[in-house]
Design a protein around this motif. Structure first.
Motif, PDB file in Angstrom:
ATOM      1  N   CYS B 397      13.562  -9.964 -36.746  1.00  0.00           N
ATOM      2  CA  CYS B 397      13.374 -10.849 -35.602  1.00  0.00           C
ATOM      3  C   CYS B 397      14.620 -10.808 -34.734  1.00  0.00           C
ATOM      4  CB  CYS B 397      13.061 -12.269 -36.046  1.00  0.00           C
ATOM      5  SG  CYS B 397      14.349 -13.038 -37.013  1.00  0.00           S
ATOM      6  N   GLY B 398      14.471 -11.282 -33.510  1.00  0.00           N
ATOM      7  CA  GLY B 398      15.601 -11.354 -32.593  1.00  0.00           C
ATOM      8  C   GLY B 398      15.889 -10.035 -31.911  1.00  0.00           C
ATOM      9  N   ALA B 399      17.119  -9.900 -31.428  1.00  0.00           N
ATOM     10  CA  ALA B 399      17.471  -8.769 -30.572  1.00  0.00           C
ATOM     11  C   ALA B 399      17.579  -7.453 -31.328  1.00  0.00           C
ATOM     12  CB  ALA B 399      18.776  -9.057 -29.850  1.00  0.00           C
ATOM     13  N   PHE B 400      17.457  -7.476 -32.643  1.00  0.00           N
ATOM     14  CA  PHE B 400      17.458  -6.228 -33.392  1.00  0.00           C
ATOM     15  C   PHE B 400      16.071  -5.566 -33.320  1.00  0.00           C
ATOM     16  CE2 PHE B 400      17.976  -4.123 -37.814  1.00  0.00           C
ATOM     17  CZ  PHE B 400      18.479  -2.971 -37.233  1.00  0.00           C
ATOM     18  N   ASN B 401      15.081  -6.336 -32.894  1.00  0.00           N
ATOM     19  CA  ASN B 401      13.719  -5.833 -32.770  1.00  0.00           C
ATOM     20  C   ASN B 401      13.530  -5.170 -31.410  1.00  0.00           C
ATOM     21  OD1 ASN B 401      11.016  -5.426 -33.037  1.00  0.00           O
ATOM     22  ND2 ASN B 401      10.472  -7.537 -33.458  1.00  0.00           N
ATOM     23  N   ALA B 402      14.025  -5.824 -30.396  1.00  0.00           N
ATOM     24  CA  ALA B 402      14.010  -5.339 -29.015  1.00  0.00           C
ATOM     25  C   ALA B 402      14.884  -6.313 -28.253  1.00  0.00           C
ATOM     26  CB  ALA B 402      12.594  -5.335 -28.459  1.00  0.00           C
ATOM     27  N   PRO B 403      15.453  -5.906 -27.120  1.00  0.00           N
ATOM     28  CA  PRO B 403      16.299  -6.853 -26.397  1.00  0.00           C
ATOM     29  C   PRO B 403      15.493  -8.079 -25.983  1.00  0.00           C
ATOM     30  CG  PRO B 403      16.379  -4.672 -25.393  1.00  0.00           C
ATOM     31  CD  PRO B 403      15.326  -4.630 -26.432  1.00  0.00           C
ATOM     32  N   LYS B 404      16.009  -9.260 -26.283  1.00  0.00           N
ATOM     33  CA  LYS B 404      15.271 -10.462 -25.891  1.00  0.00           C
ATOM     34  C   LYS B 404      16.184 -11.660 -25.812  1.00  0.00           C
ATOM     35  CE  LYS B 404      12.075 -10.231 -28.944  1.00  0.00           C
ATOM     36  NZ  LYS B 404      12.261  -8.924 -29.545  1.00  0.00           N
ATOM     37  N   ASP B 405      15.688 -12.708 -25.160  1.00  0.00           N
ATOM     38  CA  ASP B 405      16.537 -13.883 -24.943  1.00  0.00           C
ATOM     39  C   ASP B 405      16.389 -14.892 -26.083  1.00  0.00           C
ATOM     40  OD1 ASP B 405      14.196 -15.204 -24.501  1.00  0.00           O
ATOM     41  OD2 ASP B 405      14.515 -15.570 -22.387  1.00  0.00           O
ATOM     42  N   ILE B 406      17.085 -16.016 -25.951  1.00  0.00           N
ATOM     43  CA  ILE B 406      17.142 -16.978 -27.047  1.00  0.00           C
ATOM     44  C   ILE B 406      15.762 -17.514 -27.410  1.00  0.00           C
ATOM     45  CG2 ILE B 406      18.016 -19.231 -27.744  1.00  0.00           C
ATOM     46  CD1 ILE B 406      20.496 -18.692 -26.077  1.00  0.00           C
ATOM     47  N   SER B 407      14.980 -17.906 -26.391  1.00  0.00           N
ATOM     48  CA  SER B 407      13.710 -18.553 -26.739  1.00  0.00           C
ATOM     49  C   SER B 407      12.769 -17.556 -27.422  1.00  0.00           C
ATOM     50  CB  SER B 407      13.055 -19.181 -25.520  1.00  0.00           C
ATOM     51  OG  SER B 407      12.731 -18.202 -24.597  1.00  0.00           O
ATOM     52  N   GLU B 408      12.790 -16.298 -26.981  1.00  0.00           N
ATOM     53  CA  GLU B 408      11.935 -15.303 -27.634  1.00  0.00           C
ATOM     54  C   GLU B 408      12.439 -14.997 -29.045  1.00  0.00           C
ATOM     55  OE1 GLU B 408      11.827 -12.061 -24.925  1.00  0.00           O
ATOM     56  OE2 GLU B 408      10.382 -13.045 -23.619  1.00  0.00           O
ATOM     57  N   SER B 409      13.766 -15.002 -29.204  1.00  0.00           N
ATOM     58  CA  SER B 409      14.329 -14.775 -30.537  1.00  0.00           C
ATOM     59  C   SER B 409      13.919 -15.889 -31.480  1.00  0.00           C
ATOM     60  CB  SER B 409      15.854 -14.733 -30.478  1.00  0.00           C
ATOM     61  OG  SER B 409      16.271 -13.660 -29.704  1.00  0.00           O
ATOM     62  N   ILE B 410      13.947 -17.119 -30.975  1.00  0.00           N
ATOM     63  CA  ILE B 410      13.573 -18.260 -31.806  1.00  0.00           C
ATOM     64  C   ILE B 410      12.101 -18.177 -32.196  1.00  0.00           C
ATOM     65  CG2 ILE B 410      13.174 -20.755 -31.668  1.00  0.00           C
ATOM     66  CD1 ILE B 410      15.885 -21.096 -30.653  1.00  0.00           C
ATOM     67  N   THR B 411      11.265 -17.789 -31.229  1.00  0.00           N
ATOM     68  CA  THR B 411       9.848 -17.640 -31.529  1.00  0.00           C
ATOM     69  C   THR B 411       9.652 -16.590 -32.611  1.00  0.00           C
ATOM     70  OG1 THR B 411       9.430 -18.072 -29.211  1.00  0.00           O
ATOM     71  CG2 THR B 411       7.601 -17.209 -30.480  1.00  0.00           C
ATOM     72  N   GLU B 412      10.319 -15.455 -32.434  1.00  0.00           N
ATOM     73  CA  GLU B 412      10.168 -14.379 -33.414  1.00  0.00           C
ATOM     74  C   GLU B 412      10.704 -14.781 -34.772  1.00  0.00           C
ATOM     75  OE1 GLU B 412      10.077 -10.081 -31.292  1.00  0.00           O
ATOM     76  OE2 GLU B 412      11.688 -10.545 -32.666  1.00  0.00           O
ATOM     77  N   ALA B 413      11.783 -15.566 -34.762  1.00  0.00           N
ATOM     78  CA  ALA B 413      12.370 -16.006 -36.026  1.00  0.00           C
ATOM     79  C   ALA B 413      11.349 -16.830 -36.801  1.00  0.00           C
ATOM     80  CB  ALA B 413      13.624 -16.821 -35.760  1.00  0.00           C
ATOM     81  N   GLY B 644      12.605  -4.659 -21.327  1.00  0.00           N
ATOM     82  CA  GLY B 644      12.718  -4.273 -22.733  1.00  0.00           C
ATOM     83  C   GLY B 644      12.395  -2.802 -22.929  1.00  0.00           C
ATOM     84  N   LEU B 645      11.617  -2.528 -23.958  1.00  0.00           N
ATOM     85  CA  LEU B 645      11.325  -1.140 -24.306  1.00  0.00           C
ATOM     86  C   LEU B 645      10.226  -0.546 -23.438  1.00  0.00           C
ATOM     87  CD1 LEU B 645      11.505  -1.631 -28.168  1.00  0.00           C
ATOM     88  CD2 LEU B 645      13.326  -0.982 -26.605  1.00  0.00           C
ATOM     89  N   ILE B 646       9.634  -1.364 -22.545  1.00  0.00           N
ATOM     90  CA  ILE B 646       8.567  -0.850 -21.669  1.00  0.00           C
ATOM     91  C   ILE B 646       9.150   0.109 -20.635  1.00  0.00           C
ATOM     92  CG2 ILE B 646       6.580  -1.527 -20.266  1.00  0.00           C
ATOM     93  CD1 ILE B 646       6.816  -4.317 -21.425  1.00  0.00           C
ATOM     94  N   GLU B 647      10.462   0.017 -20.427  1.00  0.00           N
ATOM     95  CA  GLU B 647      11.139   0.878 -19.454  1.00  0.00           C
ATOM     96  C   GLU B 647      10.795   2.353 -19.677  1.00  0.00           C
ATOM     97  OE1 GLU B 647      12.891   0.004 -16.907  1.00  0.00           O
ATOM     98  OE2 GLU B 647      13.860   1.881 -16.353  1.00  0.00           O
ATOM     99  N   ASP B 648      10.653   2.709 -20.936  1.00  0.00           N
ATOM    100  CA  ASP B 648      10.300   4.075 -21.299  1.00  0.00           C
ATOM    101  C   ASP B 648       9.049   4.558 -20.564  1.00  0.00           C
ATOM    102  OD1 ASP B 648      11.273   6.085 -22.784  1.00  0.00           O
ATOM    103  OD2 ASP B 648      10.054   5.676 -24.558  1.00  0.00           O
ATOM    104  N   LEU B 649       8.072   3.655 -20.480  1.00  0.00           N
ATOM    105  CA  LEU B 649       6.804   3.959 -19.835  1.00  0.00           C
ATOM    106  C   LEU B 649       7.021   4.264 -18.344  1.00  0.00           C
ATOM    107  CD1 LEU B 649       3.834   3.914 -20.750  1.00  0.00           C
ATOM    108  CD2 LEU B 649       3.732   1.531 -20.064  1.00  0.00           C
ATOM    109  N   TYR B 650       7.918   3.512 -17.745  1.00  0.00           N
ATOM    110  CA  TYR B 650       8.239   3.675 -16.322  1.00  0.00           C
ATOM    111  C   TYR B 650       8.876   5.046 -16.089  1.00  0.00           C
ATOM    112  CZ  TYR B 650      10.315   2.308 -11.765  1.00  0.00           C
ATOM    113  OH  TYR B 650      10.686   2.227 -10.458  1.00  0.00           O
ATOM    114  N   THR B 651       9.825   5.398 -16.946  1.00  0.00           N
ATOM    115  CA  THR B 651      10.484   6.705 -16.823  1.00  0.00           C
ATOM    116  C   THR B 651       9.455   7.824 -16.968  1.00  0.00           C
ATOM    117  OG1 THR B 651      12.237   5.649 -18.073  1.00  0.00           O
ATOM    118  CG2 THR B 651      12.500   7.983 -17.638  1.00  0.00           C
ATOM    119  N   GLU B 652       8.605   7.655 -17.976  1.00  0.00           N
ATOM    120  CA  GLU B 652       7.589   8.664 -18.243  1.00  0.00           C
ATOM    121  C   GLU B 652       6.640   8.813 -17.044  1.00  0.00           C
ATOM    122  OE1 GLU B 652       4.478   9.155 -21.823  1.00  0.00           O
ATOM    123  OE2 GLU B 652       6.120   7.761 -22.231  1.00  0.00           O
ATOM    124  N   ALA B 653       6.256   7.690 -16.467  1.00  0.00           N
ATOM    125  CA  ALA B 653       5.330   7.698 -15.339  1.00  0.00           C
ATOM    126  C   ALA B 653       5.936   8.432 -14.145  1.00  0.00           C
ATOM    127  CB  ALA B 653       4.960   6.273 -14.955  1.00  0.00           C
TER     128      ALA B 653
END
Lengths: 117, 856
Positions: B397-413, B644-653
């Motif tokens: 959980c948290g930013a080791f999963n993908a870059p994310k902010d505090i509230s998303e980290s807490i949700t994932e936790a 986040g990791l969706i950036e990859d899709l943008y580069t690919e596109a």
């Protein structure tokens, strides 16, 4: 980081629970000053406790004025839990103010075991 | 069944690790929390304020720290590292190394005498090297555990042998140089990785040579009240107040080395600019950015406010270099605007908005364990199991999963806590409050909304042995996700939902109520009673349950813009999904396709980002291109929010030749049709400064996500609704799935627009919270609740008017009554009561007075 040793802390769940009676009784019982410390404005855990306290402090200050007691003996501060340094500063400031005012003229009761400096 | 042992190991004591530990501990599991630093709190502890509330969130955060420290079910190991993990799900053997602190936590009183006497000073890492600290030190005054620590590397006792100054100074005899490194072996059932992120030392912009080029974390420390400059905003070189600051975005993100977006930098840069402007009204704040990615709840509004009210200047440009201005400590920035005009500007200070990299130590450990990492070294997870790593029993959980902010980290936790609790079964006793009711919580949950979110929450609860009532308004499960085809990672949504529905319908503990609606609800956490009406008949059903989870989802905008509804070739996003799966011929024949983003989102009447449109458009565009490589595809966008990791899709596109054209709110594209119904799109290209005319076969509109009928729901459950019509959480940052009322939680799109993976992790988080109520042996009430002496009460009703909890109700006799489960014991009613009929247990009038007297 230290605060003066002549301050006594009374813990309450919220400064909204401090009534005029508590402040006045403390002064009557020998405190030379009273300082209320609560959460930052707008950040009350209980929505409006600190605003109520602020209003109440104003009210008690008026009462003190009528009794010819210096209003500066009563103060209210908003300090969050993360501001230990600010708390110490405020504690020192309040002590200095009260010390410069001298003992409270209310001391009618003989306080035998007074711990004040 | 293999035997399951032990407790849960949480690696990383940042905000995510703390939250995961608390949720597990509150559900009755024993937790080992491993932290490499001497205190818990992680990177969050270094932050000053948090967006979007500009809250000094320390009050709430320090509460969590203290709760964690004092929880009987949590064992915190600071200064510890995981050396190795062996075994498999349900039976892991972890080897931990705990480095010595050299100070006895139980004896240290924090007087600070040792540090005062200590002769050696070193750079303070907590303040990002901006200040100095002693070798025996406390990171910050509120650090938890609240005890000094000796930095062995620099301590004279060890380096030059013999210095005993601190030891002699300590009056409590807390310093013990003989402490040794300890090897600890733990037997645990599951493991949560909450290792967080590392900041990179930027090799750009002469950061190491120019003192006034600082990182975003350095800015946080400078602005922080407990920071090196006491909260005074000055620049490092000469300690003068800057009057002109530039923020440079995407430093270490979205480049060739880091092909991902760090998700949080746009928001924290805006926050820092707002705070800087608050401390100095005359300050000029400029943010140089590529795309403004503010897609979270209320983030767009925050951005608009910064732009329009706080007068922060936003410049769309990637700055290539920062030059020193000779003779001063100022910095020169040369940048090009979109039209290619070159400008030069001088700033007093430049802040680099650094991106997030997965924690290096954790990457090493994860590598040793064989956990699959993606090409950026984040843990690879599926959208449908967002917290499961490739090894069963190990969660992330948290930013080791993908870059994310505090509230998303807490949700994932919380989600990770929920997922991991299924592997660990050694339940321990929960500490019961002093006063408990005799009542046991009803071991059942009511879930409203049978979409993906509701089903996931339901399964989480049912798998832990609780009865679940799943109420769905329509005649089938699945919700809007049934319209989706693929996630941004390319996973097949349809088969996932099919499987999910199957599991839900066949689960012995889940009772699915289709065509049903909630008519009335009553009660408190642990004991709710709800009436459900089935639309086809007049009969109603009464349900007893301990918790409620709301996951009613959201809706999509039925727009009338861009000829939608008039021309059949103007589609809404899910029509494209449908064509992709059902009509390959149509795609083969189409030559040109246009996607229009932000239809109805980010407009004055809907000032929020719908978050999923960019990624869904790109995913579909890529699919179209794959099926018909000759097709020309145009994406008309305002900001490309592939966070986040969706950036990859943008580069690919872009690599695949999809054309991206940015439009502005005041220059929206125009869609017209000729007599034959052929479409024509006119859009102004900002780079060329000219109108482009495209003649597409189809136009897909990425329409906004709009809230469902939340007003009604809010009235029924007495819940707050935010300005956009979504339900409002108890705290944006720290309590993302909770309401102020206990026992009711929410998840999914009823919270805010979000993609499927985030909705699923919220669903799991809500279930984790629900279990903290259901797993109690007795329904707990707060220990400090107010009570009324009715003999004294004159029924003036002052108390009922002012109670912030809404716990005071007037009963049939015209007298007030306090619901103990709702009262949170602030004592405001007690002091306001004119006849002193109300008193707060443990804090009553006499007690405070006696205390006032006794102290003097």
């Amino acid at each position: 980081m230290q605060y003066p040793s002549n301050i006594r802390i009374v813990k309450v769940p919220c400064i909204g629970t401090i009534g005029a009676i508590h402040i006045l009784k403390a002064l009557e019982n020998g405190a030379d000053g009273v300082c209320l410390v609560g959460c930052s404005e707008g950040k009350c855990e209980y929505s409006s406790g600190n605003y109520r306290a602020r209003k109440r402090v104003q009210y008690v200050k008026n009462l003190l004025g009528k009794l010819s007691i210096e209003k500066e003996r009563l103060e209210i501060y908003n300090i969050s839990a993360g501001e230990a340094r600010k708390f110490c500063e405020v504690a020192r400031e309040v002590t200095e103010t009260v010390r410069s005012l001298g003992p409270i003229p209310l001391k009618t009761k003989a306080i035998s075991n007074s711990k004040e400096e | 069944m293999f035997s399951k042992v032990g407790s849960v190991l949480v690696i990383g004591g940042g905000i995510a690790g703390i939250q995961a530990s608390l949720d597990l501990a509150d559900s009755g599991y024993f937790v080992y929390l491993i932290e490499k630093a001497s205190f818990i709190g992680g990177k969050t502890a270094q932050l000053d304020k948090t967006y979007p509330l500009n809250d000094c969130s320390f009050c709430i955060r320090s509460d969590k720290h203290m709760e964690c420290i004092s929880h009987t079910n949590i064992k915190i190991l600071t200064l510890s590292e995981v050396k190795d993990i062996k075994g498999s799900s349900g039976d892991f053997e972890a080897t931990i190394i705990q480095h010595p602190r050299y100070v006895d936590i139980d004896k240290c009183t924090n007087c600070g005498l040792c540090a005062e006497r200590c002769p050696e000073e070193v750079n303070d890492e907590f303040n990002e090297g901006l200040g100095k600290r002693k070798v025996i030190y406390l990171e910050f005054p509120e650090a938890a555990p609240n005890s000094y620590v000796i930095d062995r590397k620099n301590c004279l006792h060890f380096t030059e042998a013999g210095c005993n100054i601190c030891k002699e100074a300590c009056m409590e005899k807390a310093i013990d140089f003989d402490q040794k490194e300890q090897n600890i072996s733990l037997n645990v059932g599951s493991i949560i990785f909450a290792a967080g992120f590392d900041s990179i030392i930027p090799p750009y912009y002469d950061y190491d040579k120019l003192p006034n080029v600082i990182t975003s974390m350095e800015f946080e420390r400078i602005h922080s009240l407990n920071g090196p400059y006491g909260g005074h905003l000055v620049r490092p070189s000469d300690r003068k107040e800057p009057s002109n600051i530039a923020w440079l975005q995407c430093i270490g993100s979205r480049d060739i080395y880091h092909n991902y977006c760090s998700s949080v930098c746009c928001m924290y840069a805006i926050k820092q600019a707002i705070l800087a402007r608050r401390s100095n009204k005359m300050l000029n704040a400029t943010i140089f950015f590529m795309d403004m990615r503010v897609c979270g709840k209320d983030h767009e509004r925050y951005y608009n406010h910064a732009k329009n009210e706080d007068n922060i200047r936003f410049v769309r440009s990637k700055v290539h270099n920062v030059f020193p201005v000779s003779g001063t400590d100022d910095l020169l920035i040369r940048y090009a605007d979109e039209q290619g005009n070159i400008y030069e500007e001088i700033f007093n200070m430049v802040v680099l908005s650094l991106g997030l990299e997965p924690s290096h130590d954790a990457v090493r450990l994860a590598g040793n364990l064989g956990i699959t990492l993606d090409k950026n070294n984040f843990v690879e997870t599926s959208s449908f199991t967002p917290v499961n790593t490739s090894i069963p029993g190990i969660y992330v959980c948290g930013a080791f999963n993908a870059p994310k902010d505090i509230s998303e980290s807490i949700t994932e936790a919380s989600a990770a806590a929920c997922a991991s609790s299924l592997n660990a079964v050694s339940k321990v006793a929960l500490p019961e409050p002093f006063e408990v009711t005799e009542q046991k919580p009803v071991p059942a949950g009511l879930i409203i909304g049978g979409g993906v979110t509701g089903m996931v929450s339901g399964l989480c609860l049912a798998d832990q042995g609780y009865k679940v009532y799943l109420v769905e308004k329509t005649n089938k499960l699945g919700g809007h996700a049934l319209k989706l085809r693929k996630t941004f990672k390319g996973e097949d949504v349809k088969s996932y939902i099919k499987e999910l529905i199957d599991k839900v319908e066949n689960h012995p503990l889940i009772d699915v109520c289709l065509n049903s609606e909630v008519k009335h609800t009553d009660g408190y956490a642990g004991n709710f009673s709800t009436r459900i009406a089935i639309s086809s008949s007049t009969e109603t059903k009464n349900i007893k349950h301990g918790v409620t989870i709301i996951s009613t989802g959201a809706d999509f905008l039925r727009t009338s813009e861009y000829l939608y509804g008039k021309n059949s070739r103007v589609l809404i996003w899910f029509h494209t999904d449908k064509i992709l799966s059902e009509e390959p011929n149509t795609i083969e024949k189409a030559n040109t396709w246009v996607f229009i983003l932000c239809v109805g989102s980010r407009e004055p009447e809907r000032p929020y980002c719908s978050k999923i449109c960019c990624s869904s458009a790109l995913r579909n565009a890529m699919e179209l291109k794959k099926l018909n490589p000759d097709m020309e595809i145009y994406v008309l966008y305002r900001d490309m929010r592939t966070y986040g990791l969706i950036e990859d899709l943008y580069t690919e596109a872009r690599d695949k030749g999809i054309v991206f054209i940015r439009y502005k709110l005041d220059g929206k594209p125009e869609v017209e049709e000729d007599q034959d119904g052929k479409l024509m799109v006119r859009v102004k290209d900002n780079l060329l400064g000219e109108d482009l005319i495209i003649q597409p076969d189809f136009v897909t509109l990425q329409t906004a996500i709009v809230p469902g009928n939340n007003e009604n729901l809010a009235k029924l459950f007495k819940l707050p609704v935010d300005q956009d019509g979504f339900l409002k959480e108890a705290h944006k940052k720290f309590k993302p799935v909770e309401f102020t009322a206990k026992g009711i939680y929410f998840a999914g799109l009823v919270h805010s627009p979000k993609p499927i993976d985030e909705a699923i992790s919220q669903a799991q988080a809500a279930a984790a919270k629900a279990v903290t109520v259901l797993s109690r042996e007795y329904i707990s009430t707060n220990t400090e609740v107010a009570s009324i002496d009715l003999k004294l009460c004159v029924a003036c009703l002052t108390c009922a008017r002012i109670c912030p909890a809404g716990a005071l109700i007037i009963n049939g006799m015209g007298k007030p009554y306090i619901e103990p489960q709702k009262c949170f014991g602030c004592g405001i009613c007690a002091v306001e009561c004119p006849v002193k009929a109300i008193s707060l247990e443990h804090f009553n009038n006499d007690l405070i007075l006696t205390e006032c007297e006794a102290f003097l």
